[in-house]
Design a protein around this motif. Structure first.
Motif, short mmCIF file in Angstrom:
data_model
loop_
_atom_site.label_atom_id
_atom_site.label_comp_id
_atom_site.label_asym_id
_atom_site.label_seq_id
_atom_site.Cartn_x
_atom_site.Cartn_y
_atom_site.Cartn_z
N THR A 130 -99.96 -38.48 16.74
CA THR A 130 -99.19 -38.37 15.60
C THR A 130 -97.92 -38.00 15.65
O THR A 130 -96.83 -38.62 15.08
N ASP A 141 -101.43 -33.73 17.48
CA ASP A 141 -102.48 -34.51 16.71
C ASP A 141 -102.88 -35.80 17.03
O ASP A 141 -102.58 -36.79 16.56
N ARG A 156 -105.08 -38.97 17.51
CA ARG A 156 -106.12 -39.84 16.66
C ARG A 156 -106.52 -40.98 17.16
O ARG A 156 -106.02 -41.51 17.76
N TYR A 213 -107.09 -43.33 10.84
CA TYR A 213 -107.39 -42.93 12.31
C TYR A 213 -107.78 -41.40 11.89
O TYR A 213 -107.27 -40.61 11.05
N SER A 232 -108.35 -37.69 13.08
CA SER A 232 -107.44 -36.59 13.68
C SER A 232 -108.61 -35.80 14.92
O SER A 232 -109.57 -35.41 14.35
N TRP A 233 -107.91 -35.63 16.06
CA TRP A 233 -108.91 -34.78 17.17
C TRP A 233 -108.18 -33.69 17.49
O TRP A 233 -108.47 -32.93 18.44
#
Lengths: 587, 291
Positions: free
Chosen positions: A6, A79, A81, A554, A556-557
Motif C-alpha cells: 500500500t 502495509d 496486502r 485487499y 492487509s497483512w
C-alpha cells in the motif's frame, strides 16, 4: 502470490538494513578475557563502543534477530496486502477499432496481442463479467460475452479494425455509463494515452510499434468539363526515400500508371485524366506493414441529372432562368419533370415534382439591403449579396419559411412537404434587379438543382472514405435498404422518411438495393493518421488500484509483520538478558 | 567428579611422595597418636621421674625407687600425639581460569599436601570452599579418593567462612589453597581460619597470565565469579597498573598473615610445572619438607 504494497515508499526505511550491517562492521570488537579478580582492573580506561576501522562481521543471533525485526517493521510500514479470495468485479474492455491495429505480421499485430492480453487479464483478475466496447469513429457496445466467457471468432467478426479513427475517450465515457464506477476498464490500443490515466479504474495497454508504411492518404475521382479526373495522394511513412510506379487497373487491365517520388516522411500526389467511359478502377501498392491502406477503388462519378421543366411567361425572366439552368449542366430539359420552374402557381405537376415558383411583383421597389440570409440552408451555400439590387414588393411577399429577406420582406422562401417535396418561392422583378447579372444568380439556381439532384433516389456520394455517414434517398415506397458489403455480408437498414443511412467501414464496393433502387458506392480507407505508424508504441499506463479498491478487495497483512517484529524483539531481549546473566559477551 | 580431576589429584599424590608436611611444635599435642609428643603421655618411652602426687596412676609408681629411698616416685613416659591437616581448597569459579593451568595446579598441589600429610603421619581432612565450606566426601582419605570437586563457587571465601564456619580440628595445621582473588579485608578470612590452629599456611596459586597478563587492545574483562564485565583498553600502562594493584593486594595478605601468624606463599603454576613440581617456595616457607 506477490503481495501488494500500500505504501511502497516505506521501503525507503530499508536503508536501515545496510546501516545495521555497517554498525556491526564498524563496531569495535572486544576480546573476551576471563579474569579472577576484576577489582584489580578498575584503574583501566574504558574503551569506546565503535571506531572507524572496518572489522570482519560475524553474524550472531542478536544481529540476525535485529535484522529480522527491522525487515518485519519495514514490511509492516508498507502495509502489504493480498487480494481477497473472492472478487466481485466487472471488466470493460475498450477495443481500439482503428485500422492501425492491424499493422504488422499476422499473429503479432496489435489486435492479436491485445486479444492475448485480454485473456491473460481475465485469468488473473477474477472478474465476474466482461463487456466489450468497440471504439471506432463512434463507440459501440458489443454484446458478445456471457459472464466472463466469449468466443474469439465472434468477437473478431465485430472487432474488424477498419475504422479510420478511434474515439477512445467516448468509449471510456460510455463504459462508465454502462457499468458504473466500480468496474475496471481496460483500454487496448496501439498508442500511448494523450495523458496518463490517473490512479483508479483505467488501465491503458498499447501494443503498437513504429513500423514503416506506405499508403494512400487521399483519392478522388470527378467528372469535370467532360473529363474523368483521378486524384491520388500517397504518404511515405518510412525512413527511406521511395520511388514507385503504380498501375491504374480497370477490369483487370492496367489503363494508366502513376509515378510517385517521395522522401521519407513526406506525401506526394498525382492527377491523371482517365479515358472516357472508364468504369471502376483500382490502384494497388505492394504489401507492407499495413495492408488496408494499400488499395484504392473508385467508381465513376455519376451526375444525376434533374429533369427540369421551365414554364415562365416573363420573357426576360425566362431567359435569365434558362441561362442559369443551362450553366449547371445538371438539368435534363427533356426528361420527366422532377423540378418545375414557373411563374404560374396554378401549373399542375406530379406530386413529387419540386417547384421553383417565381413571383413577379407589379409595383416593385429596389431593395439594396441589408439582406437577411439563412446561410445554414443548403441553397444559400456560396451566395454573396454584396452589391445586389433586388426588385420586390412588400405586398407580394411569398408564403413559407424565409431564406432571404430584405429587411422584413421575404424574397426567397421554402415550403417542405411531408413527402420530402419542396416548393421554393422567389420574388423578383428583373426590371429593378441586378442579381441576375451577378454570380449569385447561377449559383442560387445551381444550389436548387443540386438539392433536387441529391433528393433523387440513391446517393451523390459514390466514392466515400470509410466511416463516412452515407445518406441515401430512397423511393417513396421503400421501407428497407439492403446493403451488401464487399465481403458479401448483407445488412438490412430500415428507411425513415424515404432516407436510409449507413456508415461503411469495410474497404471495397458496397451494393445498395431496394425493390426499385440498385446502386453502388466505393469505400476506401482514407486516414493519414492511421497510415502513419511512426507514433505507435507499446506500453502500459494506469493502475486499477485506488484507495477504495485497496480497502475493499485487499486484505492487509501488516499485522503479521508487526507480530513477527515483536517476536524478534522479544527473543532479542531474552537473549540479551541471558547473555548478561551468564557473562557472555558479543564479540 | 571429573576423571581429569582425579587424575590430577593422583599426580599430586605422586609428587607429594617426596615431601612431608612440616609439623609445627604446637601441633605436637594430643593424648594418643603416632608421634611422641613433648608432653607426658602414656607411651612406653621413659621420659623422667617425679614425686608422687595425689591422683597419679599407682601403676606409674617406681617401687624400686621407693624401696631405695622410702619416697614415692612416679615414672613419666613421652606422650603419643596425632597432628592433623585441614586442607581447605578454594572451589570458586576463578580457580578454573580458562586457558591456564591454574585448576590443574590447584588439584596437583592438593594431592601433594595430601601425600605430604600422610608422609608426616598426619591425619587429614579436606574441605571444599564453594558457596559454602563443606567437608569433601572421602576427604579424610588420600586425595585420589576425594569426591565432589566442582569449581562453581561464586561467593568469596571471606563470606563463605562466616556463612558456614567449619569445625576444624584444634591445634591442627590448616592450609588454604586459593588464588586469594577477592576484594575484602584478608583478616575477615584469616581470623576465623586461624582460630585454634597450630599453624596456618596460605598458598596463593596464580597462573602466569594472572601475574603478567598478555592482553592488548580493546578487551571485555569478565569476572568469573561475579560475572561483572568491564570493557577496557589495555596497553602497557594498564598492565603496569594491574601489576601494582596485584602487588598491593598480595602485600595486604602478607601483612594480614603476619598479624595472625600465618604463612603466605605464592606459587605460579606454570613455573611449578616447568620445574617438575619443585616446591622450593614451600620448603623455604617451612611448609613442606623434602624427604
Amino acid at each position: 502470490m506477490i503481495p501488494l504494497l500500500t505504501y511502497p515508499l516505506a521501503l525507503l526505511a530499508a536503508i536501515s538494513l545496510p546501516t545495521l550491517v555497517a554498525i556491526y562492521y564498524f563496531r569495535n570488537r572486544f576480546r573476551r578475557y576471563n579474569v579472577a579478580g576484576l577489582f584489580l582492573w578498575e584503574h583501566a580506561a574504558r574503551a569506546r563502543e565503535g571506531g572507524t576501522v572496518i572489522r570482519r562481521m560475524r553474524a550472531s543471533w542478536l544481529f540476525i534477530l535485529e535484522l529480522i525485526a527491522l525487515i518485519a517493521l519495514v514490511l509492516a510500514a508498507t502495509d502489504p496486502r493480498l487480494p481477497f479470495r473472492h472478487a466481485n468485479r466487472s471488466l470493460v474492455v475498450v477495443l481500439d477499432d482503428s485500422a492501425s491495429m492491424l499493422a504488422g505480421k499476422s499473429g503479432s499485430r496489435p489486435r492479436d496481442r491485445a486479444l492475448v492480453d485480454i485473456h491473460k487479464r481475465i485469468r488473473a483478475g477474477r472478474f465476474k463479467s466482461i463487456r466489450f466496447i468497440q471504439a471506432g469513429t463512434a463507440p459501440t457496445l458489443l454484446e458478445v460475452a456471457k459472464g466472463i466467457h466469449w468466443n474469439d471468432a465472434e468477437l473478431l467478426t465485430r472487432w474488424t479494425c477498419q475504422s479510420p479513427a478511434s474515439d477512445l475517450d467516448g468509449a471510456i465515457a460510455m463504459a462508465s455509463e454502462v457499468t458504473g464506477r466500480h468496474a475496471r476498464l481496460l483500454v487496448v490500443t496501439d498508442h500511448a494515452p494523450p495523458t496518463p490515466p490517473k490512479q483508479g479504474r483505467v488501465q491503458w495497454h498499447a501494443f503498437g510499434a513504429d513500423l514503416p508504411n506506405l499508403g494512400f492518404i487521399n483519392a478522388r475521382r470527378s467528372q469535370t468539363a467532360g473529363k474523368d479526373r483521378l486524384f491520388l495522394a500517397m504518404g511515405n511513412y518510412t525512413h527511406n526515400r521511395i520511388g514507385i510506379t503504380v498501375p491504374i487497373v480497370e477490369a483487370g487491365a492496367a489503363i494508366k500508371t502513376a509515378r510517385f517520388e517521395l522522401d521519407a516522411g513526406k506525401t506526394a500526389s498525382a492527377t491523371l485524366t482517365l479515358p472516357p467511359n472508364t468504369g471502376a478502377i483500382s490502384v494497388q501498392l505492394p504489401g507492407d506493414a499495413l495492408a488496408i491502406d494499400n488499395q484504392i477503388i473508385l467508381l465513376p462519378e455519376i451526375h444525376r441529372h434533374v429533369g427540369t421543366r421551365i414554364l415562365i411567361d416573363d420573357e426576360a425572366l425566362d431567359a435569365d432562368i434558362r441561362s442559369a439552368v443551362n450553366s449547371t449542366g445538371l438539368c435534363d430539359l427533356h426528361g420527366p419533370a422532377q423540378l418545375l420552374i414557373t411563374d404560374n402557381v396554378d401549373t399542375k405537376t406530379h406530386p413529387e415534382t419540386w417547384q421553383l415558383r417565381l413571383s413577379i411583383p407589379e409595383s416593385p421597389k429596389p431593395y439594396t439591403g441589408p439582406f437577411v440570409v439563412d446561410f445554414n440552408h443548403p441553397i444559400t451555400r456560396g451566395l454573396s449579396f454584396d452589391g445586389i439590387i433586388w426588385g420586390a414588393s412588400e405586398t407580394n411577399a411569398p408564403q413559407g419559411t424565409p431564406i432571404v429577406l430584405a429587411g422584413n420582406v421575404p424574397l426567397l422562401t421554402t415550403q417542405a412537404q411531408p413527402s420530402g417535396k419542396r416548393i421554393f418561392t422567389l420574388q423578383i422583378n428583373t426590371s429593378l434587379s441586378n442579381i441576375q447579372a451577378t454570380p449569385t444568380w447561377p449559383a442560387l439556381i445551381w444550389n436548387i438543382v443540386t438539392l433536387r439532384s441529391n433528393a433523387l433516389p440513391g446517393t451523390p456520394q459514390i466514392n466515400v472514405a470509410s466511416g463516412t455517414l452515407v445518406d441515401l434517398s430512397l423511393p417513396a415506397n421503400a421501407t428497407v435498404l439492403t446493403a451488401t458489403t464487399p465481403s458479401g455480408a448483407q445488412q438490412q437498414i430500415k428507411a425513415h422518411a424515404a432516407h436510409a443511412t449507413l456508415q461503411p467501414t469495410e474497404p471495397g464496393i458496397y451494393t445498395l438495393t431496394t425493390e426499385t433502387l440498385n446502386t453502388q458506392i466505393a469505400v476506401n480507407l482514407i486516414a493519414p493518421e492511421e497510415s502513419n505508424l511512426s507514433r505507435r508504441q507499446g506500453g502500459t499506463w494506469g493502475d486499477w488500484l485506488d484507495p477504495e479498491t485497496l480497502t475493499r478487495e485487499y486484505l492487509s497483512w501488516a499485522w503479521a509483520a508487526g507480530i513477527l517484529a515483536i517476536l524478534a524483539l522479544t527473543a532479542h531481549t531474552i537473549l540479551t538478558a541471558r547473555r548478561s546473566q551468564h557473562g557472555e559477551v558479543q564479540s | 567428579m571429573k576423571q581429569l580431576y582425579r587424575q590430577q589429584l593422583r599426580e599430586g599424590e605422586k609428587v607429594g611422595m617426596r615431601y612431608a608436611l612440616t609439623i609445627p611444635r604446637d601441633a605436637m599435642r594430643g593424648a594418643t597418636g603416632y608421634q611422641l609428643g613433648h608432653g607426658a603421655g602414656s607411651s612406653l618411652d621413659f621420659k623422667d621421674f617425679r614425686e608422687y602426687e595425689m591422683g597419679d596412676d599407682l601403676r606409674l609408681i617406681d617401687w624400686g625407687a621407693y624401696a631405695r629411698s622410702d619416697k614415692l616416685i612416679v615414672k613419666l613416659f613421652r606422650e603419643e600425639v596425632s597432628p592433623h591437616l585441614d586442607l581447605l581448597i578454594d572451589l570458586s569459579c576463578s580457580m578454573d581460569l580458562p586457558n591456564t593451568e591454574k585448576q590443574a595446579g590447584l588439584l596437583t598441589l592438593a594431592g601433594i599436601f595430601s601425600s605430604a600429610a600422610a608422609n608426616a603421619k598426619c591425619s587429614q581432612g579436606c574441605w571444599g570452599a564453594g558457596d559454602t565450606v563443606q567437608p569433601m566426601p572421602n576427604g579424610t582419605q588420600r586425595a585420589s579418593a576425594w569426591e565432589g570437586i566442582e569449581f562453581s563457587g561464586t561467593r568469596n571465601l571471606s563470606e563463605t567462612i562466616h556463612l558456614t564456619p567449619p569445625r576444624w580440628r584444634r591445634h591442627g595445621i590448616r592450609v588454604l589453597l586459593s588464588d586469594l582473588m577477592w576484594e575484602a579485608d584478608p583478616l575477615d578470612f584469616l581470623r576465623p581460619f586461624s582460630d585454634g590452629a597450630a599453624a596456618v599456611h596460605i598458598i596463593q596459586i596464580l597462573a602466569r597470565e594472572e601475574i603478567t597478563p598478555s592482553l592488548q587492545g580493546n578487551s571485555r574483562l569478565v569476572d568469573l565469579e561475579s560475572v561483572n564485565q568491564q570493557e577496557v583498553f589495555i596497553d602497557s600502562v594498564t598492565r603496569q597498573r594491574y601489576s601494582e594493584a596485584l602487588a598491593r593486594h598480595q602485600q595486604n595478605w602478607h601483612q594480614a598473615c603476619r598479624q595472625v601468624g600465618a604463612t603466605l606463599a605464592v606459587v605460579t603454576v606454570e613455573t611449578l610445572i616447568e620445574h617438575a613440581w619443585r616446591l622450593d617456595a614451600l620448603e623455604k616457607a617451612n611448609i613442606l619438607t623434602s624427604i
